[in-house]
Structure formats: structure tokens, C-alpha cells
Scaffold this active site. Structure first.
Site, PDB file in Angstrom:
ATOM      1  N   GLY A  62       0.811  -1.218   0.000  1.00 56.52           N
ATOM      2  CA  GLY A  62       0.000   0.000   0.000  1.00 56.52           C
ATOM      3  C   GLY A  62       0.839   1.260   0.000  1.00 56.52           C
ATOM      4  O   GLY A  62       0.590   2.195  -0.765  1.00 56.52           O
ATOM      5  N   GLU A  63       1.855   1.295   0.865  1.00 58.10           N
ATOM      6  CA  GLU A  63       2.720   2.471   0.948  1.00 58.10           C
ATOM      7  C   GLU A  63       3.545   2.635  -0.327  1.00 58.10           C
ATOM      8  O   GLU A  63       3.796   3.755  -0.768  1.00 58.10           O
ATOM      9  CB  GLU A  63       3.655   2.349   2.153  1.00 58.10           C
ATOM     10  CG  GLU A  63       2.953   2.397   3.507  1.00 58.10           C
ATOM     11  CD  GLU A  63       2.369   1.064   3.924  1.00 58.10           C
ATOM     12  OE1 GLU A  63       1.745   1.000   4.994  1.00 58.10           O
ATOM     13  OE2 GLU A  63       2.518   0.070   3.166  1.00 58.10           O
ATOM     14  N   THR A  64       3.954   1.502  -0.930  1.00 59.41           N
ATOM     15  CA  THR A  64       4.732   1.581  -2.173  1.00 59.41           C
ATOM     16  C   THR A  64       3.891   2.145  -3.303  1.00 59.41           C
ATOM     17  O   THR A  64       4.349   3.012  -4.060  1.00 59.41           O
ATOM     18  CB  THR A  64       5.252   0.178  -2.561  1.00 59.41           C
ATOM     19  OG1 THR A  64       6.070  -0.326  -1.507  1.00 59.41           O
ATOM     20  CG2 THR A  64       6.066   0.242  -3.847  1.00 59.41           C
TER      21      THR A  64
END
Length: 271
Positions: A62-64
Site C-alpha cells: 500500500g505504501e509503495t
């Protein structure tokens, strides 16, 4: 902060065998967790260039994905810089490789022990570290501060529940947040929670969620149109509930029943 951080470090050191065992256990189902274990102990090969480097930490998928437009912008604005992205999961690693191929470096983040973080930072020699969302590690940030590496928290989020957890360790949390040069929060509520926990008010700004900057490429748009045609839903309004957890599906189904009854063109689906 130092006394509590020493306690945190000693505790982390004693729990380290369990962390390694947990990776091994997860690798039974996902063998990739066994790979590149040396990186988690800051054993990484020498860089092939001496260009200035920007380090971005995005813990998982998700953060990537959220970081993709930011990384592409940095590559465009600072072509003379090397970009290094760290994550903690194989799925995060796979997402980095799929999005950027060999245009960025990727490593697993070392365990949060001062010696490992110092070795990793001495190797990278980053000019800046950008941390996505709320992946806050006390020793990582402390070593960055000691070595004069400014840290930015991008797309920062701090739920009410998380804030209560951080508040229990206020003497560790407050100096850690105060050391961050800039916090770009997702909302005013997130921004205020960061300030309440010890971040410097002048360093916190509400920028909204970076995820709204994600643009779908043409291939994804084409596949979307093909799928809509295949399912014969081109003219219908679609409502998606993504990344649901156990117990939420039943609540969602109950909530959408009256909507579906009153709007026959509406299609709801759960991912």
C-alpha cells in the site's frame, strides 16, 4: 528519550530471535521471506555510483503504491540523484521492482538496532529520508538525526487509536516526532494528533492523501473497459468495498441492501 530508547533497544535485541523465527515461519507459505535475510542485518553490497541519494521507506504494498507518483516526480526533478526504496515485505519488494525495474535501488529495511541502522546509513549516505505514512522506528530516526540526515514523513496518518498507543510511550514518541523535519499529514485531524504527540507545529502541514495523485496507466484503463464490457456493466454505477476484514462483509451487505433495492443500476462488490 535516551533512557527509554536504551530500554527499547535492549528489548528489541532480546526479541530479535523471535522476529527471525517469525520470518522463517511466514516463509513456509511465502518462501520469499527467507530471501535476502542478510539485508535485514544491514549486510548489503557496495553502491556502483557515488551520486547523491534519496532514501524512501515504504513498508509494504500500500505504501509503495502511494509512493509511486512521488518517486517518479523525484526522478524527474532530480535525475542526478539515486533513489533507494526500502520495505519490510516481499510483496512490497515485488511492487517496487514492477513499478521501477532497475531505475531505483531496493533493500529490506534493517532491524531497528542502532548499529544496524548506522551501518545502513553509512553505506547509503542519504541526503534525505522520506518515510511513508506512519512507519516510525525510534533508532532509525535517532541515527538519522545523529548523522545529520533530515527526515520527512509523507502521507502521514495517525488514527485516534494509534495516537493513544503512542501516547503511552510519550517520552519516546515526542522527541522522535520532534526530530522529523517535515510531516505532510493526510488530514487536519492527523496533523493535530501528530502535534499533540510532540511534533513541532511549524513542521506539520496538511497536504491531503498522496494516494489521490495516483494515475492509472493506459493499459489498466483498457483492461477496465474490457472487464466492464465482459461483465456487461458499462452503464451501471459501481460501488467497491476494498480490503475488507472478517466481520465487515456482513455489515457491508446489510448496509447496501436498501441502496440496491432503490437503485437497480447500482452494482456493489467486495474485494
Amino acid at each position: 528519550m535516551l533512557t527509554l530508547r536504551i530500554f527499547y533497544t535492549v528489548l528489541f535485541l532480546h526479541l530479535l530471535p523471535l522476529f527471525v523465527l517469525r520470518l522463517w515461519w511466514r516463509s513456509i507459505k511465502v518462501p520469499a521471506y527467507r530471501g535476502r535475510m542478510h539485508e535485514r542485518f544491514a549486510n548489503i553490497p557496495k553502491r556502483k555510483d557515488d551520486k547523491p541519494l534519496i532514501w524512501i521507506h515504504a513498508v509494504s504494498v500500500g505504501e509503495t503504491i502511494a509512493a509511486i507518483p512521488m518517486v517518479k516526480h523525484l526522478q524527474h526533478q532530480y535525475p542526478e540523484h539515486t533513489i533507494c526504496i526500502t520495505s519490510t515485505t516481499p510483496t512490497g519488494s515485488d511492487r517496487v521492482k514492477a513499478a521501477f525495474k532497475d531505475s531505483v535501488l531496493h533493500y529490506y529495511l534493517p532491524y531497528d538496532l542502532p548499529s544496524l541502522q548506522a551501518r545502513f546509513i553509512d553505506y547509503l549516505k542519504p541526503q534525505l529520508v522520506i518515510i511513508m505514512e506512519t512507519e516510525l522506528w525510534p533508532n532509525m530516526l535517532a541515527v538519522c538525526e545523529e548523522k545529520g540526515v533530515p527526515a520527512i514523513l509523507a502521507n502521514g496518518r495517525m488514527s485516534e487509536r494509534s495516537a493513544k498507543g503512542y501516547q503511552r510511550f510519550a517520552t519516546l514518541t515526542a522527541p522522535m516526532l520532534a526530530s522529523i523535519s517535515k510531516i505532510a499529514a493526510q488530514s487536519e485531524a492527523d496533523a493535530q494528533r501528530f502535534i499533540d504527540l510532540g511534533a513541532r507545529a511549524e513542521s506539520v502541514v496538511n497536504t491531503g492523501s498522496i494516494k489521490f495523485d495516483i494515475a492509472l496507466d493506459e493499459l489498466v484503463q483498457e483492461r477496465k473497459s474490457q472487464l466492464a464490457e465482459q461483465l456487461k456493466i458499462q452503464s451501471r454505477k459501481v460501488m467497491a468495498f476494498a480490503s475488507t476484514h472478517k466481520g465487515e462483509d456482513e455489515q457491508i451487505l446489510e448496509a447496501v441492501k436498501p441502496l440496491l433495492a432503490g437503485h437497480k443500476e447500482l452494482l456493489a462488490f467486495i474485494v
